[in-house]
Motif scaffolding. Structure first.
Motif, PDB file in Angstrom:
ATOM      1  N   VAL A   1      -1.618  59.442 -26.178  1.00 47.32           N
ATOM      2  CA  VAL A   1      -2.141  58.496 -27.168  1.00 47.32           C
ATOM      3  C   VAL A   1      -1.149  57.363 -27.398  1.00 47.32           C
ATOM      4  CG1 VAL A   1      -2.722  58.245 -29.613  1.00 47.32           C
ATOM      5  CG2 VAL A   1      -3.650  60.150 -28.299  1.00 47.32           C
ATOM      6  N   TYR A   2       0.129  57.698 -27.493  1.00 48.18           N
ATOM      7  CA  TYR A   2       1.151  56.668 -27.696  1.00 48.18           C
ATOM      8  C   TYR A   2       1.123  55.663 -26.548  1.00 48.18           C
ATOM      9  CZ  TYR A   2       5.641  54.682 -29.146  1.00 48.18           C
ATOM     10  OH  TYR A   2       6.630  53.820 -29.572  1.00 48.18           O
ATOM     11  N   ALA A   3       1.097  56.181 -25.324  1.00 54.13           N
ATOM     12  CA  ALA A   3       1.138  55.300 -24.157  1.00 54.13           C
ATOM     13  C   ALA A   3      -0.095  54.406 -24.089  1.00 54.13           C
ATOM     14  CB  ALA A   3       1.251  56.144 -22.887  1.00 54.13           C
ATOM     15  N   LEU A   4      -1.284  54.964 -24.337  1.00 53.91           N
ATOM     16  CA  LEU A   4      -2.506  54.161 -24.296  1.00 53.91           C
ATOM     17  C   LEU A   4      -2.508  53.092 -25.390  1.00 53.91           C
ATOM     18  CD1 LEU A   4      -5.248  56.847 -23.542  1.00 53.91           C
ATOM     19  CD2 LEU A   4      -4.417  55.038 -22.019  1.00 53.91           C
ATOM     20  N   THR A   5      -1.963  53.431 -26.547  1.00 55.00           N
ATOM     21  CA  THR A   5      -1.887  52.444 -27.629  1.00 55.00           C
ATOM     22  C   THR A   5      -0.955  51.302 -27.254  1.00 55.00           C
ATOM     23  OG1 THR A   5      -2.263  54.221 -29.239  1.00 55.00           O
ATOM     24  CG2 THR A   5      -1.435  52.127 -30.088  1.00 55.00           C
ATOM     25  N   VAL A   6       0.153  51.620 -26.576  1.00 55.09           N
ATOM     26  CA  VAL A   6       1.063  50.569 -26.095  1.00 55.09           C
ATOM     27  C   VAL A   6       0.333  49.651 -25.109  1.00 55.09           C
ATOM     28  CG1 VAL A   6       3.136  50.112 -24.729  1.00 55.09           C
ATOM     29  CG2 VAL A   6       3.163  51.910 -26.456  1.00 55.09           C
ATOM     30  N   VAL A   7      -0.419  50.251 -24.197  1.00 59.11           N
ATOM     31  CA  VAL A   7      -1.119  49.472 -23.172  1.00 59.11           C
ATOM     32  C   VAL A   7      -2.115  48.507 -23.797  1.00 59.11           C
ATOM     33  CG1 VAL A   7      -2.742  49.610 -21.239  1.00 59.11           C
ATOM     34  CG2 VAL A   7      -0.829  51.209 -21.375  1.00 59.11           C
ATOM     35  N   VAL A   8      -2.921  49.014 -24.727  1.00 65.66           N
ATOM     36  CA  VAL A   8      -3.983  48.191 -25.325  1.00 65.66           C
ATOM     37  C   VAL A   8      -3.438  47.328 -26.460  1.00 65.66           C
ATOM     38  CG1 VAL A   8      -6.195  48.246 -26.535  1.00 65.66           C
ATOM     39  CG2 VAL A   8      -5.734  49.876 -24.681  1.00 65.66           C
ATOM     40  N   GLY A   9      -2.606  47.935 -27.312  1.00 61.36           N
ATOM     41  CA  GLY A   9      -2.161  47.230 -28.509  1.00 61.36           C
ATOM     42  C   GLY A   9      -1.151  46.139 -28.256  1.00 61.36           C
ATOM     43  N   GLY A  10      -0.279  46.319 -27.249  1.00 57.89           N
ATOM     44  CA  GLY A  10       0.767  45.334 -26.996  1.00 57.89           C
ATOM     45  C   GLY A  10       0.249  43.922 -26.809  1.00 57.89           C
ATOM     46  N   PRO A  11      -0.661  43.690 -25.861  1.00 59.54           N
ATOM     47  CA  PRO A  11      -1.194  42.330 -25.682  1.00 59.54           C
ATOM     48  C   PRO A  11      -1.922  41.805 -26.916  1.00 59.54           C
ATOM     49  CG  PRO A  11      -1.677  43.697 -23.764  1.00 59.54           C
ATOM     50  CD  PRO A  11      -1.138  44.615 -24.820  1.00 59.54           C
TER      51      PRO A  11
ATOM     52  N   VAL B   1      -2.825  59.527 -35.769  1.00 58.49           N
ATOM     53  CA  VAL B   1      -2.899  58.213 -36.428  1.00 58.49           C
ATOM     54  C   VAL B   1      -1.497  57.639 -36.628  1.00 58.49           C
ATOM     55  CG1 VAL B   1      -3.535  57.008 -38.556  1.00 58.49           C
ATOM     56  CG2 VAL B   1      -5.095  58.698 -37.561  1.00 58.49           C
ATOM     57  N   GLY B   2      -0.573  58.483 -37.085  1.00 60.89           N
ATOM     58  CA  GLY B   2       0.803  58.021 -37.264  1.00 60.89           C
ATOM     59  C   GLY B   2       1.427  57.565 -35.960  1.00 60.89           C
ATOM     60  N   ARG B   3       1.160  58.307 -34.882  1.00 63.29           N
ATOM     61  CA  ARG B   3       1.681  57.931 -33.566  1.00 63.29           C
ATOM     62  C   ARG B   3       1.110  56.586 -33.113  1.00 63.29           C
ATOM     63  NH1 ARG B   3       5.898  59.376 -31.276  1.00 63.29           N
ATOM     64  NH2 ARG B   3       5.017  59.574 -29.200  1.00 63.29           N
ATOM     65  N   MET B   4      -0.160  56.359 -33.390  1.00 57.97           N
ATOM     66  CA  MET B   4      -0.783  55.095 -32.995  1.00 57.97           C
ATOM     67  C   MET B   4      -0.177  53.925 -33.769  1.00 57.97           C
ATOM     68  SD  MET B   4      -4.784  56.268 -32.602  1.00 57.97           S
ATOM     69  CE  MET B   4      -5.328  54.634 -32.080  1.00 57.97           C
ATOM     70  N   LEU B   5       0.100  54.132 -35.049  1.00 56.43           N
ATOM     71  CA  LEU B   5       0.747  53.083 -35.845  1.00 56.43           C
ATOM     72  C   LEU B   5       2.110  52.729 -35.277  1.00 56.43           C
ATOM     73  CD1 LEU B   5       0.128  53.836 -39.646  1.00 56.43           C
ATOM     74  CD2 LEU B   5      -0.347  51.699 -38.424  1.00 56.43           C
ATOM     75  N   THR B   6       2.855  53.740 -34.882  1.00 59.55           N
ATOM     76  CA  THR B   6       4.180  53.515 -34.315  1.00 59.55           C
ATOM     77  C   THR B   6       4.091  52.830 -32.960  1.00 59.55           C
ATOM     78  OG1 THR B   6       4.852  55.584 -35.374  1.00 59.55           O
ATOM     79  CG2 THR B   6       6.369  54.645 -33.790  1.00 59.55           C
ATOM     80  N   ALA B   7       3.090  53.201 -32.167  1.00 55.33           N
ATOM     81  CA  ALA B   7       2.984  52.697 -30.795  1.00 55.33           C
ATOM     82  C   ALA B   7       2.471  51.273 -30.707  1.00 55.33           C
ATOM     83  CB  ALA B   7       2.071  53.623 -29.984  1.00 55.33           C
ATOM     84  N   VAL B   8       1.647  50.852 -31.665  1.00 55.58           N
ATOM     85  CA  VAL B   8       0.971  49.563 -31.522  1.00 55.58           C
ATOM     86  C   VAL B   8       1.955  48.395 -31.492  1.00 55.58           C
ATOM     87  CG1 VAL B   8       0.605  49.057 -33.979  1.00 55.58           C
ATOM     88  CG2 VAL B   8      -1.098  48.311 -32.275  1.00 55.58           C
ATOM     89  N   ILE B   9       3.146  48.582 -32.068  1.00 57.12           N
ATOM     90  CA  ILE B   9       4.127  47.492 -32.110  1.00 57.12           C
ATOM     91  C   ILE B   9       5.119  47.551 -30.956  1.00 57.12           C
ATOM     92  CG2 ILE B   9       3.944  47.305 -34.609  1.00 57.12           C
ATOM     93  CD1 ILE B   9       7.109  48.786 -33.191  1.00 57.12           C
ATOM     94  N   HIS B  10       5.065  48.615 -30.167  1.00 59.19           N
ATOM     95  CA  HIS B  10       6.120  48.914 -29.194  1.00 59.19           C
ATOM     96  C   HIS B  10       6.360  47.777 -28.200  1.00 59.19           C
ATOM     97  CE1 HIS B  10       8.453  51.992 -26.817  1.00 59.19           C
ATOM     98  NE2 HIS B  10       8.231  51.105 -25.886  1.00 59.19           N
ATOM     99  N   GLY B  11       5.315  47.381 -27.477  1.00 56.57           N
ATOM    100  CA  GLY B  11       5.478  46.373 -26.430  1.00 56.57           C
ATOM    101  C   GLY B  11       5.944  45.036 -26.965  1.00 56.57           C
ATOM    102  N   THR B  12       5.306  44.552 -28.034  1.00 57.99           N
ATOM    103  CA  THR B  12       5.675  43.263 -28.620  1.00 57.99           C
ATOM    104  C   THR B  12       7.098  43.305 -29.158  1.00 57.99           C
ATOM    105  OG1 THR B  12       3.371  42.924 -29.235  1.00 57.99           O
ATOM    106  CG2 THR B  12       5.003  41.509 -30.289  1.00 57.99           C
ATOM    107  N   PHE B  13       7.464  44.410 -29.798  1.00 58.72           N
ATOM    108  CA  PHE B  13       8.803  44.526 -30.380  1.00 58.72           C
ATOM    109  C   PHE B  13       9.884  44.424 -29.310  1.00 58.72           C
ATOM    110  CE2 PHE B  13      12.501  46.882 -31.859  1.00 58.72           C
ATOM    111  CZ  PHE B  13      12.715  46.294 -33.091  1.00 58.72           C
ATOM    112  N   LEU B  14       9.722  45.168 -28.228  1.00 60.13           N
ATOM    113  CA  LEU B  14      10.726  45.133 -27.167  1.00 60.13           C
ATOM    114  C   LEU B  14      10.815  43.745 -26.536  1.00 60.13           C
ATOM    115  CD1 LEU B  14      10.256  48.560 -25.344  1.00 60.13           C
ATOM    116  CD2 LEU B  14      11.894  47.953 -27.112  1.00 60.13           C
TER     117      LEU B  14
END
Length: 405
Positions: free
Chosen positions: A42-52, A92-105
């Motif tokens: 779930v974390y990885a998929l959220t990074v993929v979709v949420g980052g852009p 849900v908590g993991r998704m909140l954490t993951a959604v900012i991952h790509g943009t933050f880095l």
């Protein structure tokens, strides 16, 4: 720079921590280990979709305050994870954490480059990667130790507190130069017409899939297959992290000599290591040794994959690198899911090493094809230049010279 490294350490630890405490999560939330492993998926998929999406929505926000906002979202996600009474709320908590991952880095890399002295931008940007290495070396084993001594909730809570401290330090230390994160992606989209770019991105998905098929279940591999004492798992994870630092240095040196040769050789080596891990897994010492060797091979390959994408897309580095980050995330989701399926089909935890080898071998074959096609195209260009028919190298040349940072 130290503040950015601390912030990246928090984000990286939040990403990787569940891998070291799947057993605790499984028992406490009454789910199977493969189901607990879905936290990685779930974390990885959220990074993929949420980052852009997050990047597109925040292009007009000044970088300093964007970092603060993103890190506060990560804090909230870790707090939700720490307090979650059910597995669903933990997701849900993991998704909140993951959604900012790509943009933050990505923003951290840009800020590091802008803060560096002239001529030192590349070193500053490379230095930010230390945060991820430290998350592997210290974050995961410390998180596992906290989970063993207290509980897994304390691990997420500790990350939240540390991330809040990093947020305050960013406000105090990072200068506000007024810059935003905006960039035009429409022009850069044309880079994906190049097979050297797309082929390497697809190979990254496969290689990352192999990495995470094994990474997600590395602790059960040690304890359930190899009968490794659980009290010693944090120490092995520290050694795993040290292997990642060594691998990163080895991979960088290899890529400096030849990106194509490095990526092809290291992806093949990783596939062999995963396959041999199946043989060594039942032995406590052999399993621990091959986990460290796997870590070294994995982190040696990662910089080469990034360098190959950048070298093939020198005219569009931002979008191509973002796509490759998404490819790593997609591969992580694919690998963690595949590992769970292997276990659920009754093949056992040990069999995830073979699944990891299969994914990585497919990635190595695709890399071999891109290398071959790039060399063939380059020979054609050289022949044309020799005949005097053209002096212009086509866009899909497969050049292995990485662009300047």
């Amino acid at each position: 720079m130290a503040v950015l490294i601390l912030a990246i350490f928090c984000v990286g630890t939040a990403e990787l921590a569940p891998s070291g405490m799947l057993g605790d999560l499984s028992r406490d939330l009454s789910v199977s280990i493969p189901t607990a492993g879905l936290l990685v998926t779930v974390y990885a998929l959220t990074v993929v979709v949420g980052g852009p999406l997050v990047t597109a929505a925040t292009t007009r926000v000044r970088r300093k305050y964007l970092l603060v906002g993103l890190l506060l979202v990560s804090v909230a996600g870790n707090v939700v994870s720490s307090l979650a009474p059910t597995f669903a709320l933990l997701v849900v908590g993991r998704m909140l954490t993951a959604v900012i991952h790509g943009t933050f880095l990505a923003v951290c890399v840009v800020i590091a480059g802008s803060m560096a002295d002239k001529g030192k931008e590349g070193s500053a940007i490379a230095g930010t990667q230390l945060g991820i290495n430290l998350a592997t070396v210290l974050g995961v084993p410390l998180g596992t130790l906290v989970a063993q001594q207290l509980n897994w909730r304390a691990t997420f809570g500790s990350v939240a507190v540390l991330a809040l401290l990093a947020t305050v330090l960013i406000l105090l230390v990072i200068p506000d130069n007024g810059g935003t994160s905006g960039s035009s992606a429409a022009h850069e989209l044309r880079v994906f017409r190049k097979w050297q770019v797309m082929g390497t991105v697809l190979a990254t998905v496969l290689c990352s899939g192999g990495m995470f098929t094994l990474i997600t279940y590395m602790v059960p591999l040690l304890t359930d297959v190899g009968d490794f004492p659980s009290a010693w798992v944090p120490a092995v994870l520290v050694a795993y992290g040290l292997g990642s630092i060594a691998g990163n240095a080895i991979g960088g040196r290899c890529a400096d000599r030849s990106v194509d040769a490095a990526v092809l050789g290291l992806s093949s080596a990783l596939a062999v290591v995963c396959l041999l891990y199946w043989v060594a897994a039942p032995s406590p010492v052999g399993g621990a040794a091959f986990l460290i060797l796997f870590s070294t091979a994995t982190f040696a390959l990662i910089p080469g994959l990034q360098a190959k994408v950048l070298s093939a897309a020198a005219d569009a580095p931002t979008l191509s690198l973002t796509a490759n980050m998404s490819a790593f995330g997609l591969g992580a989701a694919l690998g963690s899911w595949a590992g769970g399926q292997i276990i659920d089909q009754g093949l056992g935890i040990r069999a995830v090493t073979v699944g990891a080898a299969a994914f990585t071998a497919l990635g190595a074959l695709l890399i071999a094809q891109t290398v071959h096609s790039g060399r063939r195209r380059q020979r054609a260009v050289d022949h044309q230049d020799h005949d005097g028919t053209t002096e212009r190298q086509p866009a899909d040349s497969g050049s292995t010279a990485a662009p300047a940072s």
